[in-house]
Enzyme design. Structure first.
Site, PDB file in Angstrom:
ATOM      1  N   HIS A 182       0.843  -1.195   0.000  1.00 26.54           N
ATOM      2  CA  HIS A 182       0.000   0.000   0.000  1.00 26.54           C
ATOM      3  C   HIS A 182       0.878   1.246   0.000  1.00 26.54           C
ATOM      4  CE1 HIS A 182      -3.507  -2.504   0.792  1.00 26.54           C
ATOM      5  NE2 HIS A 182      -2.850  -3.082   1.793  1.00 26.54           N
ATOM      6  N   ASP A 237      -1.513   8.712  -1.584  1.00 26.71           N
ATOM      7  CA  ASP A 237      -1.430   9.917  -2.427  1.00 26.71           C
ATOM      8  C   ASP A 237      -2.352  10.961  -1.806  1.00 26.71           C
ATOM      9  OD1 ASP A 237      -1.974  11.908  -4.300  1.00 26.71           O
ATOM     10  OD2 ASP A 237      -2.623  10.540  -5.885  1.00 26.71           O
ATOM     11  N   HIS A 241      -3.986  14.401  -2.201  1.00 27.55           N
ATOM     12  CA  HIS A 241      -4.252  15.448  -3.193  1.00 27.55           C
ATOM     13  C   HIS A 241      -3.932  16.838  -2.651  1.00 27.55           C
ATOM     14  CE1 HIS A 241      -7.189  13.058  -6.002  1.00 27.55           C
ATOM     15  NE2 HIS A 241      -6.109  12.361  -5.688  1.00 27.55           N
ATOM     16  N   HIS A 269      -5.728   8.809  -1.045  1.00 33.33           N
ATOM     17  CA  HIS A 269      -6.044   7.430  -1.425  1.00 33.33           C
ATOM     18  C   HIS A 269      -4.785   6.622  -1.694  1.00 33.33           C
ATOM     19  CE1 HIS A 269      -5.266   7.944  -5.832  1.00 33.33           C
ATOM     20  NE2 HIS A 269      -5.597   9.192  -5.588  1.00 33.33           N
ATOM     21  N   CYS A 270      -4.974   5.323  -1.703  1.00 33.99           N
ATOM     22  CA  CYS A 270      -3.887   4.412  -2.047  1.00 33.99           C
ATOM     23  C   CYS A 270      -3.717   4.405  -3.571  1.00 33.99           C
ATOM     24  CB  CYS A 270      -4.218   3.008  -1.548  1.00 33.99           C
ATOM     25  SG  CYS A 270      -2.828   1.868  -1.599  1.00 33.99           S
ATOM     26  N   HIS A 321      -7.615  -0.665  -5.329  1.00 32.80           N
ATOM     27  CA  HIS A 321      -7.500  -0.300  -3.912  1.00 32.80           C
ATOM     28  C   HIS A 321      -8.533   0.769  -3.546  1.00 32.80           C
ATOM     29  CE1 HIS A 321      -3.536  -2.217  -2.553  1.00 32.80           C
ATOM     30  NE2 HIS A 321      -3.825  -2.730  -3.740  1.00 32.80           N
ATOM     31  N   MET A 376     -10.009   2.249   0.027  1.00 31.18           N
ATOM     32  CA  MET A 376      -8.756   2.838   0.520  1.00 31.18           C
ATOM     33  C   MET A 376      -8.645   4.303   0.120  1.00 31.18           C
ATOM     34  SD  MET A 376      -5.355   0.686   0.882  1.00 31.18           S
ATOM     35  CE  MET A 376      -4.253   1.105   2.253  1.00 31.18           C
ATOM     36  N   HIS A 382     -27.216  16.037  -1.459  1.00 31.08           N
ATOM     37  CA  HIS A 382     -28.405  16.860  -1.196  1.00 31.08           C
ATOM     38  C   HIS A 382     -28.922  16.485   0.182  1.00 31.08           C
ATOM     39  CE1 HIS A 382     -32.190  18.954  -1.892  1.00 31.08           C
ATOM     40  NE2 HIS A 382     -32.813  17.888  -1.417  1.00 31.08           N
ATOM     41  N   GLU A 408     -29.023  23.991  -3.218  1.00 22.80           N
ATOM     42  CA  GLU A 408     -29.944  22.872  -3.016  1.00 22.80           C
ATOM     43  C   GLU A 408     -29.206  21.531  -3.133  1.00 22.80           C
ATOM     44  OE1 GLU A 408     -31.917  23.464  -7.386  1.00 22.80           O
ATOM     45  OE2 GLU A 408     -32.821  21.953  -6.122  1.00 22.80           O
ATOM     46  N   THR A 409     -28.317  21.452  -4.072  1.00 23.14           N
ATOM     47  CA  THR A 409     -27.513  20.248  -4.309  1.00 23.14           C
ATOM     48  C   THR A 409     -26.137  20.724  -4.727  1.00 23.14           C
ATOM     49  OG1 THR A 409     -29.439  18.965  -5.020  1.00 23.14           O
ATOM     50  CG2 THR A 409     -27.291  18.165  -5.740  1.00 23.14           C
ATOM     51  N   HIS A 445     -28.031  12.732  -4.808  1.00 26.92           N
ATOM     52  CA  HIS A 445     -29.278  12.996  -5.529  1.00 26.92           C
ATOM     53  C   HIS A 445     -29.237  12.513  -6.980  1.00 26.92           C
ATOM     54  CE1 HIS A 445     -33.223  14.752  -6.192  1.00 26.92           C
ATOM     55  NE2 HIS A 445     -33.279  15.048  -4.907  1.00 26.92           N
TER      56      HIS A 445
HETATM   57 CU   LIG Z   1      -3.635   0.044  -0.846  1.00 29.96          CU
END
Ligand SMILES: [Cu+2]
Length: 379
Positions: A132, A135, A137, A172-173, A183, A188, A293, A316-317, A343
């Site tokens: 594993h 990352d 962001h 995330h992986c 993954h 993950m 929503h 609203e959304t 929604h």
């Molecule tokens: Cu992983």
């Protein structure tokens, strides 16, 4: 050029056990990066205070300040890449060998302030089946840290990065190739919130504070079925790899759920608030787009992008671009059970992406009143 992390790791490889299944070739950029790292100037962080952040399981948030006190800090966190057999839907027996950070889907919410460092110790338990990494962001460089954090079972690594961009971000992986969606689609992923040092603001610069956080991770699963249409069971993590790739290639999730399983945030798992309380809803979707929503409520303030941008108001959304996390703030004005849904209502009602917010307080007839209860009428 000799030395550098990647070169040392490569030299050590012949003495190691053969890689576990799921091991992907090193990305081609790594030698370039390793050379650059070997020549990098050391950074002096001696002036920084170190603090530990105790991560907690979703839908809750770690203890934190909304407005930072003092100078930027080094925030130490630890995450274990545990592989857990998880029931996705009790009604059908659907289950998944979830690949997780700290045993939950989504992984825990991390909260720091702009200018802080995140110092992550990432540990892969010895009994894991797979490699594993992570990352972020929110970070800058090395595939979001993914290029520096590959850990085999029994290994740990430490990554430090500076939170320079305020906002909510996914992590995330990303082991490489098809292992990345595999993954991610096994749970993950999670979110980090990087708050401005002086907290959240409206477009005019007025302070916005929240009373509670609802941290919701939306997870699409692609669970393989047998010839009878029943969901297949597997003995260990990774055993479903080939079947999963076939299911993922359909681009049609079998489940799309909040916090790991159908009903995880309804019934006993429902979130509870009071009228007058302000909740910050943090929604993470690492793979698919989503349209959160709050049925019966609104997004008073919504940050789909950076906290440096003025929030959208009265939504609203709102929209979560696949591979991101967003924050939406709402102050409850009426009691009752609110459904928080994707929604795309097929996903919300049929694939599982529904949470319930149970809100207590006094009903305000000035906002809504049932003037006539349902009754028969004369024709
Ligand atoms: Cu992983």
């Amino acid at each position: 050029m000799t030395g550098g992390i990647a070169h040392q790791a490569a030299a050590a490889m012949p003495h190691r056990m053969s890689p576990p299944r799921g091991r992907m070739p090193e990305a081609k950029f790594v030698p370039v990066q390793a050379d650059a790292q070997a020549n990098a100037k050391p950074v002096d962080l001696s002036g920084y205070t170190r603090v530990k952040q105790e991560l907690v399981a979703p839908p809750f948030a770690p203890e934190h300040e909304q407005v930072a006190t003092g100078d930027p800090k080094i925030v130490e966190i630890t995450m274990d890449t545990t592989e857990v057999l998880m029931v996705v839907d009790e009604d059908t027996g659907a289950s998944v060998w979830a690949l997780t950070y700290n045993g939950s889907v989504p992984g825990p919410l991390i909260i720091v302030h702009e200018g802080d460092y995140v110092e992550l110790t990432l540990r892969n338990p010895a009994d894991s089946q797979m490699e594993h990494n992570i990352d972020f962001h929110a970070s800058t460089g090395a595939l979001g840290g993914g290029g520096l954090t590959h850990v085999y079972p029994g290994e740990e690594t430490v990554l430090r990065w500076k939170a320079t961009k305020p906002g909510c971000f996914t992590y995330h992986c990303a082991p490489g190739g098809a292992m990345i969606p595999y993954h991610v689609c096994h749970g993950m992923n999670g979110a980090i919130m990087v708050l401005p040092r002086d907290g959240l603001k409206d477009k005019d610069g007025n302070q916005l504070k929240y009373d509670k956080i609802a941290y919701i991770g939306e997870q699409d699963y692609y669970l393989p079925r047998d010839e009878n249409g029943d969901f297949k069971q597997y003995a260990v993590a990774g055993e479903d790899y080939a079947d999963s790739l076939d299911a993922m290639a359909t681009l049609t999730p079998t489940h799309c759920v909040f916090n790991g399983a159908v009903g995880a945030l309804t019934g006993p798992g429902a979130l509870r608030f009071n009228v007058g309380e302000t909740v910050l809803m943090i929604h993470n979707q690492c793979n698919l787009d989503s349209r959160p929503h709050l049925i019966g409520g609104h997004g008073d303030y919504v940050w789909e992008s950076s906290f440096s941008d003025a929030p959208m108001t009265g939504m609203e959304t709102w929209f979560v671009r696949g591979g991101s996390a967003v924050a939406a703030m709402y102050t409850f004005e009426q009691p009752g059970v609110y459904a928080y849904v994707n929604h795309n209502l097929i996903i919300g009602a049929m694939l599982g992406a529904t949470a319930h917010f149970v809100v207590e307080g006094e009903w305000d007839n000035a906002l809504m009143e049932q003037v006539v209860a349902p009754r028969s009428f004369e024709t």
